[in-house]
Design a protein around this motif. Structure first.
Motif, PDB file in Angstrom:
ATOM      1  N   HIS A  85       0.844  -1.202   0.000  1.00  0.00           N
ATOM      2  CA  HIS A  85       0.000   0.000   0.000  1.00  0.00           C
ATOM      3  C   HIS A  85       0.880   1.255   0.000  1.00  0.00           C
ATOM      4  O   HIS A  85       0.689   2.177  -0.809  1.00  0.00           O
ATOM      5  CB  HIS A  85      -0.885  -0.038   1.237  1.00  0.00           C
ATOM      6  N   SER A  86       1.859   1.270   0.875  1.00  0.00           N
ATOM      7  CA  SER A  86       2.710   2.453   1.028  1.00  0.00           C
ATOM      8  C   SER A  86       3.517   2.737  -0.230  1.00  0.00           C
ATOM      9  O   SER A  86       3.563   3.877  -0.711  1.00  0.00           O
ATOM     10  CB  SER A  86       3.661   2.245   2.217  1.00  0.00           C
ATOM     11  N   ILE A  87       4.153   1.724  -0.747  1.00  0.00           N
ATOM     12  CA  ILE A  87       5.022   1.938  -1.915  1.00  0.00           C
ATOM     13  C   ILE A  87       4.203   2.342  -3.132  1.00  0.00           C
ATOM     14  O   ILE A  87       4.641   3.133  -3.965  1.00  0.00           O
ATOM     15  CB  ILE A  87       5.871   0.674  -2.204  1.00  0.00           C
ATOM     16  N   GLY A  88       2.976   1.822  -3.236  1.00  0.00           N
ATOM     17  CA  GLY A  88       2.131   2.180  -4.366  1.00  0.00           C
ATOM     18  C   GLY A  88       1.757   3.647  -4.357  1.00  0.00           C
ATOM     19  O   GLY A  88       1.770   4.309  -5.403  1.00  0.00           O
ATOM     20  N   HIS A  89       1.427   4.182  -3.197  1.00  0.00           N
ATOM     21  CA  HIS A  89       1.103   5.596  -3.100  1.00  0.00           C
ATOM     22  C   HIS A  89       2.310   6.481  -3.386  1.00  0.00           C
ATOM     23  O   HIS A  89       2.220   7.462  -4.129  1.00  0.00           O
ATOM     24  CB  HIS A  89       0.600   5.938  -1.698  1.00  0.00           C
ATOM     25  N   GLN A  90       3.432   6.137  -2.773  1.00  0.00           N
ATOM     26  CA  GLN A  90       4.551   7.078  -2.753  1.00  0.00           C
ATOM     27  C   GLN A  90       5.446   6.999  -3.989  1.00  0.00           C
ATOM     28  O   GLN A  90       6.043   8.015  -4.364  1.00  0.00           O
ATOM     29  CB  GLN A  90       5.407   6.830  -1.496  1.00  0.00           C
ATOM     30  N   GLN A  91       5.541   5.836  -4.617  1.00  0.00           N
ATOM     31  CA  GLN A  91       6.590   5.693  -5.634  1.00  0.00           C
ATOM     32  C   GLN A  91       6.119   5.009  -6.915  1.00  0.00           C
ATOM     33  O   GLN A  91       6.912   4.442  -7.649  1.00  0.00           O
ATOM     34  CB  GLN A  91       7.779   4.928  -5.023  1.00  0.00           C
TER      35      GLN A  91
ATOM     36  N   ASP B 202      13.475   0.727  -8.841  1.00  0.00           N
ATOM     37  CA  ASP B 202      12.122   0.231  -9.113  1.00  0.00           C
ATOM     38  C   ASP B 202      11.477  -0.256  -7.816  1.00  0.00           C
ATOM     39  O   ASP B 202      11.384  -1.451  -7.550  1.00  0.00           O
ATOM     40  CB  ASP B 202      12.101  -0.869 -10.161  1.00  0.00           C
ATOM     41  N   PRO B 203      11.052   0.681  -6.982  1.00  0.00           N
ATOM     42  CA  PRO B 203      10.567   0.318  -5.642  1.00  0.00           C
ATOM     43  C   PRO B 203       9.414  -0.683  -5.655  1.00  0.00           C
ATOM     44  O   PRO B 203       9.326  -1.521  -4.749  1.00  0.00           O
ATOM     45  CB  PRO B 203      10.123   1.665  -5.062  1.00  0.00           C
ATOM     46  N   ILE B 204       8.514  -0.589  -6.632  1.00  0.00           N
ATOM     47  CA  ILE B 204       7.381  -1.529  -6.675  1.00  0.00           C
ATOM     48  C   ILE B 204       7.900  -2.945  -6.795  1.00  0.00           C
ATOM     49  O   ILE B 204       7.481  -3.856  -6.055  1.00  0.00           O
ATOM     50  CB  ILE B 204       6.436  -1.191  -7.847  1.00  0.00           C
ATOM     51  N   ARG B 205       8.817  -3.150  -7.715  1.00  0.00           N
ATOM     52  CA  ARG B 205       9.387  -4.501  -7.886  1.00  0.00           C
ATOM     53  C   ARG B 205      10.083  -4.965  -6.608  1.00  0.00           C
ATOM     54  O   ARG B 205       9.943  -6.120  -6.193  1.00  0.00           O
ATOM     55  CB  ARG B 205      10.377  -4.507  -9.053  1.00  0.00           C
ATOM     56  N   ALA B 206      10.853  -4.068  -5.997  1.00  0.00           N
ATOM     57  CA  ALA B 206      11.603  -4.462  -4.800  1.00  0.00           C
ATOM     58  C   ALA B 206      10.665  -4.894  -3.676  1.00  0.00           C
ATOM     59  O   ALA B 206      10.884  -5.928  -3.030  1.00  0.00           O
ATOM     60  CB  ALA B 206      12.483  -3.298  -4.346  1.00  0.00           C
ATOM     61  N   VAL B 207       9.612  -4.124  -3.445  1.00  0.00           N
ATOM     62  CA  VAL B 207       8.672  -4.466  -2.376  1.00  0.00           C
ATOM     63  C   VAL B 207       7.884  -5.714  -2.727  1.00  0.00           C
ATOM     64  O   VAL B 207       7.698  -6.615  -1.884  1.00  0.00           O
ATOM     65  CB  VAL B 207       7.737  -3.275  -2.090  1.00  0.00           C
ATOM     66  N   TYR B 208       7.432  -5.831  -3.949  1.00  0.00           N
ATOM     67  CA  TYR B 208       6.653  -7.005  -4.343  1.00  0.00           C
ATOM     68  C   TYR B 208       7.492  -8.282  -4.258  1.00  0.00           C
ATOM     69  O   TYR B 208       6.983  -9.340  -3.868  1.00  0.00           O
ATOM     70  CB  TYR B 208       6.091  -6.831  -5.754  1.00  0.00           C
TER      71      TYR B 208
ATOM     72  N   ARG C 263       1.683  12.069  -3.329  1.00  0.00           N
ATOM     73  CA  ARG C 263       1.346  10.698  -3.717  1.00  0.00           C
ATOM     74  C   ARG C 263       1.224  10.620  -5.246  1.00  0.00           C
ATOM     75  O   ARG C 263       0.474  11.386  -5.842  1.00  0.00           O
ATOM     76  CB  ARG C 263       0.035  10.256  -3.083  1.00  0.00           C
ATOM     77  N   THR C 264       1.909   9.674  -5.829  1.00  0.00           N
ATOM     78  CA  THR C 264       1.864   9.537  -7.288  1.00  0.00           C
ATOM     79  C   THR C 264       1.083   8.304  -7.738  1.00  0.00           C
ATOM     80  O   THR C 264       0.825   8.132  -8.928  1.00  0.00           O
ATOM     81  CB  THR C 264       3.283   9.465  -7.874  1.00  0.00           C
ATOM     82  N   GLY C 265       0.700   7.455  -6.805  1.00  0.00           N
ATOM     83  CA  GLY C 265      -0.109   6.281  -7.115  1.00  0.00           C
ATOM     84  C   GLY C 265      -1.365   6.272  -6.270  1.00  0.00           C
ATOM     85  O   GLY C 265      -1.401   6.841  -5.171  1.00  0.00           O
TER      86      GLY C 265
END
Length: 554
Positions: A225-231, A251-257, A473-475
């Motif tokens: 949730h957090s990474i999706g909003h912020q990055q 690529d923060p989304i990939r890293a968190v996922y 927030r970008t996402g």
């Protein structure tokens, strides 16, 4: 010797199902790739138009979004027209795990958003250790567990930062951000902190899971949730804030996922052959394109037209009326063709930004006003006589006429930057929910088109309305989620019918032989033992929930 959990639920809050499928196909999330192939799966439908604030409360109370009393972090007080902050303490209904606990079931519940560990239960509860939403700070039941967790595993760098502090925004909204937007170094710090937090949360969660003898073990991860909003801008190459070099590095989304994929694997390693496993991707994510920051001024202008008429001289007014009389598809084509000229004019004579909020006095006098509804869907409340203290619109025919005209006017808004419609759809809340007499919900729900940034809009009635979208927030969210189910009774690879999140708590409870009786809307679905290919409709009653087909139509 302890026994594995009977039901294990690992939920990834706002983890985008489409992105997970893409990463699975690329071999980047091997655990989820295997589950996508070997589990039964179902699309989960979340509360229409209200899901951002209501998804989790509907999940754990088994009540529709209209009946939980909580749909947004703020609202307009229907008695005073003033804005006020809300609290999950206002949520109506009983969390289904409390009913299970009262029935003697042993439960563990970790980080379910908007829930609070403030009551003794038959098991353990952890709240706001690694949860995106912050309301109460880090608490546990029993209370001493919080100190044990902190001593053994520490607090997570982002989501448990300042664990006792109550704020209006999530920790990821303000940590590692000194200015309006993050610098590259701040982006790195946020990403690394969230990834590290996944590891700590997994240590906590799997240690508790390994204690065994759980009837229900439910653990929610908030990092997605957090990474999706912020990055999200560093994941989406089409986003206007996309930084190619930083995206290639982080690529923060990939890293968190990827970290969440590993976490699921560690939980599955502790499941037994008879454990029923659910992995829930609660809802999606995408680029944040919405027009809520313009909505107050749009509504004010549309309301003014009723008393003052269209703006402009005689010829301009005639042209606007002629344009408005055209079929909508033709209007869209003409508007698209005219927008380059309007953009050129605005470039030479920029407009000031409009205010993004009304005063209580303004709201009390208008026929309709902005009703807070997070951001993904806009909300409009009709100032209804007999309901609002200074109601302007009479119930019945006038209300219907106002709603119909306002719907048409909102659908007529054009995004000056693209020439495309600003609004995809306008629907009435009452078309989706049985309203409560004292609810504070919007009457109209605005589904933004989300094809690009919405900063300058035009229609014949409003003229040009401009306001920069400067939010950090970008996402933001997308409506549907994904449920993956495996274990006794689930056929590998089966495609189950779509299900409503309001039914999940009732279903999990029924699988453990417990019926929810606290005035709930959710109904147990025939999952597990039945390996259904269709979900039965109509009223249900629970029969023999542990053996064989356990749902029959009443």
């Amino acid at each position: 010797m302890t026994e594995p959990a009977k039901i294990l639920v690992v939920a990834l809050d706002a983890c985008d199902p489409t992105t997970i499928r893409e990463l699975a196909a690329a071999g980047e999330v091997p655990t989820l790739a295997r589950l996508l192939e070997t589990s039964a799966s179902a699309t989960t439908h979340n509360p229409y138009g209200l899901f951002v604030g209501s998804l989790w409360s509907s999940f754990f109370t088994a009540r529709t979004a209209a009946r939980t009393g909580f749909h947004c972090w703020e609202e307009v007080d229907t008695k005073t027209y003033e804005r006020r902050l809300t609290s999950p303490l206002e949520i109506r209904g009983t969390p289904f795990w409390e009913t299970l606990s009262d029935a003697g079931k042993r439960v563990a519940v970790l980080d379910v958003p908007h829930s609070r560990a403030d009551k003794p239960i038959n098991g353990v509860m952890v709240s706001e250790y690694a949860c995106h939403d912050r309301h109460f700070g880090f608490h546990t039941s029993p209370p001493e567990l919080a100190k044990e967790i902190e001593a053994e595993f520490g607090l997570t760098p982002i989501l448990t930062a300042e664990p006792d502090l109550v704020r209006d925004w999530a920790p990821d909204d303000y940590l590692h951000r000194e200015g309006p937007h993050r610098t590259p170094d701040e982006e790195r710090a946020l990403t690394h902190g969230l990834v590290a937090g996944i590891g700590q949360k997994t240590q906590v969660s799997t240690k508790l899971l390994a204690e065994g003898d759980w009837d229900l073990f439910l653990s929610v991860y908030g990092e997605s949730h957090s990474i999706g909003h912020q990055q999200w801008h560093l994941h989406d190459p089409g986003h206007r804030d996309h930084d190619v070099a930083l995206a290639a590095e982080l690529d923060p989304i990939r890293a968190v996922y990827r970290g969440l994929d590993e976490a699921i694997g560690e939980h599955l390693a502790l499941a037994g052959p008879d454990t029923t496993v659910f992995v829930l991707l609660s809802h999606g994510m995408g680029s944040r394109y919405e027009g809520s920051h313009l909505l107050h001024e749009i509504l004010r202008l549309l309301d003014t037209v009723e008393t003052e008429g269209l703006r402009g001289g005689g010829a301009m007014t005639t042209a606007k009326r002629a344009y408005s009389a055209l079929p909508r598809p033709l209007r869209t084509k003409l508007a698209s063709a005219a927008m380059p000229l309007l953009r050129k004019r605005l470039a030479s004579a920029p407009l000031p930004a409009v205010p993004n909020w009304a005063t209580a006095e303004q709201r009390s006098k208008q026929r309709f006003y902005l009703s807070p509804n997070n951001f993904v869907f806009g909300g409009v409340r009709i100032n209804l006589a007999g309901r609002e203290p200074h109601g302007v619109v009479q119930p019945g025919a006038e209300y219907e006429a106002v709603c119909e005209q306002l719907t048409e006017d909102l659908l007529s808004l054009v995004n000056v930057a693209s020439g495309k419609p600003v609004v995809r759809e306008v629907s009435r809340t009452s078309d989706h929910y049985d309203r409560e007499a004292d609810d504070t919900l919007p009457d109209l729900l605005i589904d933004w088109a989300r094809t690009g940034p919405i900063e300058t809009v035009w229609s014949p009635k409003t003229g040009v309305v401009y306001g920069p979208d400067e939010h950090w927030r970008t996402g933001d969210h997308r409506p549907d989620g994904l449920l993956l189910a495996s274990g006794p009774g689930f056929e590998p690879g089966a495609k189950l019918p779509a299900l409503d999140v309001v039914d999940l708590g009732s279903t999990l409870s029924a699988m453990l032989g417990v019926e929810l009786t606290d005035d709930v809307d959710g109904r147990p679905l025939p999952l597990g033992e039945t390996s259904v290919v269709s979900v039965m409709k109509g009223p249900f009653r629970t029969e023999n929930v542990l053996n064989g087909p356990f749902m029959t139509c009443a």
